[in-house]
Design a protein around this motif. Structure first.
Motif, short mmCIF file in Angstrom:
data_model
loop_
_atom_site.label_atom_id
_atom_site.label_comp_id
_atom_site.label_asym_id
_atom_site.label_seq_id
_atom_site.Cartn_x
_atom_site.Cartn_y
_atom_site.Cartn_z
N ALA A 8 0.92 -1.22 0.02
CA ALA A 8 -0.02 0.01 0.04
C ALA A 8 0.70 1.25 0.07
CB ALA A 8 -1.03 0.11 1.16
N LEU A 9 1.89 1.24 0.75
CA LEU A 9 2.69 2.31 0.86
C LEU A 9 3.52 2.52 -0.51
CD1 LEU A 9 4.46 2.09 4.32
CD2 LEU A 9 3.21 4.23 3.36
N PHE A 10 3.90 1.63 -1.05
CA PHE A 10 4.58 1.77 -2.46
C PHE A 10 3.75 2.20 -3.46
CE2 PHE A 10 6.78 -0.62 -6.29
CZ PHE A 10 7.89 0.37 -6.22
N ALA A 11 2.45 1.99 -3.42
CA ALA A 11 1.51 2.53 -4.26
C ALA A 11 1.48 3.90 -4.13
CB ALA A 11 0.14 1.57 -4.20
N GLN A 12 1.30 4.33 -2.95
CA GLN A 12 1.20 5.80 -2.45
C GLN A 12 2.51 6.41 -2.87
OE1 GLN A 12 0.33 6.42 1.83
NE2 GLN A 12 -1.21 4.81 1.74
N ALA A 13 3.62 6.01 -2.70
CA ALA A 13 4.85 6.60 -2.94
C ALA A 13 5.24 6.80 -4.25
CB ALA A 13 5.90 5.63 -2.41
N LYS A 14 4.62 5.95 -5.27
CA LYS A 14 4.76 5.93 -6.60
C LYS A 14 3.99 7.18 -7.19
CE LYS A 14 4.06 1.66 -7.59
NZ LYS A 14 4.05 0.22 -8.56
N ALA A 15 2.95 7.56 -6.36
CA ALA A 15 2.15 8.81 -6.85
C ALA A 15 3.14 10.19 -6.52
CB ALA A 15 0.99 8.60 -6.15
#
Ligand SMILES: *Cc1c(COP(=O)(O)O)cnc(C)c1O
Length: 430
Positions: A8-15
């Motif tokens: 979930a954090l990786f998805a947020q970070a990629k944004a």
């Protein structure tokens, strides 16, 4: 292994962060998985946001030679922070650290603190150019010296791993002044230096290569490099950002007894805070502003927090027997790895010096960039994922070092050996 929170954090970070990471190799693309987000660490163990625990062989890519959150370092940071974190003015701590660093590293008479290894190397070549009045920088294929423009030519792990030749955004006008030649090749070295001597400001080298996997050079190669640069009045720069305070208190130069003109330091020197340094002979260092005309500056350079962390770190490393114990432990671990590899049909070569090592999945000795590139990176990816699932945190690339710290004990290393053995068994079958 549960990794929902990391995902979930990786998805947020990629944004909001390119690739979701602040340094490319962390994205773990080369080993075919997504990165884990870490939340804390103590000693040899790191913990991710999902609560998984791993024995850490990355050690923040080198700095954590004492293990994570060492009490002396944490206490020094805490105490110092209470009195302010940056003044942009001289402080007592930087004098103390500079004296300690000059005492520890044999070739250093004067040192200037900066904020990263990249800053150290780019400042050192500017100084070498200013000192000699020449422009060409010679480096070696597969050596990494940070991400400054001049160095992004055949530049080691991060760049190798992504398969980018150099980098867009680096003008050809700049890299035309960079010559990259094979590591460990005395003949090419001699021809290049003699042919181009009048244009060459400096040769910069990792005295043990750590960014194409660990490669220990022939001593005769380093000696030849020292002799030729001295004869031809070329500045010799040792990039000891990894090897400094790692292979000995005085780094590779102490271990090999070969002294460069300038040395770049980073990683361990900051105790886990962002510190780099470059230093060397007085005669050259006195060219740096304000004593001399070569400009180099930094708002946060030498800030008390970073200096306090570095001092606490170095004071631990100076304790009698520190490097002997680390060597002994590393030798024992490497012997275990070699035994596993020797009993297996999987082609593997272990390169080690002190607490730095790389196991390459290849048949022939790895002595330079070309031979390193023969390693089977898919196999490394499978090995990496099995080790991770079993609780061992390795570098997410075949072309990086594994680091042993003072905090690794027998049980950590035995766990890694057991898991390596079972991984090798699986490889032999497939
Ligand atoms: C890590 C490294 C650098 C760059 O240091 P940063 O602090 O990442 O900028 C330079 N040289 C070598 C040999 C390194 O391993």
């Amino acid at each position: 292994m549960k990794t929902d929170l990391s995902a979930a954090l990786f998805a947020q970070a990629k944004a909001v962060i390119p690739g979701g990471v602040d340094s490319p190799v962390r994205a773990c693309k080369a080993v075919g998985c997504d990165p884990l987000f870490l939340k804390k660490a103590k000693g040899a163990v790191v913990v991710d946001v999902d609560g998984n625990e791993f024995v850490d062989f990355v050690c923040s890519w080198g700095p954590m030679i004492l293990g994570h959150a060492h009490p002396a370092v944490v206490e020094a940071i805490r105490e110092t922070a209470l009195d302010g974190t940056s003044f942009g003015a001289p402080t007592p701590l930087e004098v103390e650290l500079a004296r300690l660093v000059c005492d520890s590293v044999p070739s250093l008479e004067k040192v200037r603190f900066v904020n990263s290894g990249t800053e150290a190397t780019m400042s050192a070549i500017r100084l070498a150019r200013g000192y000699t009045g020449r422009n060409v920088v010679v480096k070696f294929d597969g050596c990494y010296h940070g991400h400054a423009d001049s160095f992004l030519v055949k530049a080691g792990s991060g760049v190798i791993t992504l398969g980018i030749p150099g980098s867009p955004g680096v003008p050809e006008d700049i890299v035309k002044n960079t010559l990259s030649i094979p590591y460990n090749d005395e003949e090419v070295l001699e021809t290049t230096l003699r042919d181009e001597a009048l244009d060459i400001a400096c040769v910069i080298v990792e005295p043990v290569a750590g960014n194409m996997g660990v490669i220990v050079p022939e001593l005769s190669f380093l000696r030849k490099l020292r002799d030729l640069t001295r004869e031809l009045s070329i500045v010799l720069i040792f990039d000891e950002v990894i090897t400094g305070f790692r292979l000995a208190l005085g780094g590779a130069q102490e271990r090999f007894g070969i002294l460069p003109d300038l040395t770049c330091l980073g990683k361990i020197i900051g105790g886990g805070l962002p510190v780099g340094a470059y230093g060397g002979k007085k005669e050259i260092m006195d060219m740096v502003a304000p004593d001399g005309p070569v400009y180099q500056a930094g708002t946060l350079s030498g800030n008390p927090l970073a200096m306090a962390a570095g001092l606490a770190m170095l004071n631990e490393l100076r304790k009698p027997g520190f490097y002997e114990a680390l060597e002994e432990k590393s030798r024992w671990f490497a012997a275990g790895l070699e035994q596993i590899a020797g009993n297996s049909s999987v082609p593997a070569v272990l390169n080690r010096i002190g607490s730095l090592m790389t196991c390459f999945f290849t048949e022939a000795p790895v002595t330079d960039y070309r031979s390193a590139m023969l390693a089977d990176t898919d196999r490394y990816g499978r090995h990496y994922r099995r080790m991770l699932a079993g609780g061992i945190y390795l570098a997410p690339s075949q072309f990086e070092a594994a680091f042993i710290s003072a905090a690794h004990d027998r049980s950590h290393l035995e766990k890694a050996l057991d898991l390596t053995e079972s991984s090798f068994k699986k490889m032999a079958k497939s």
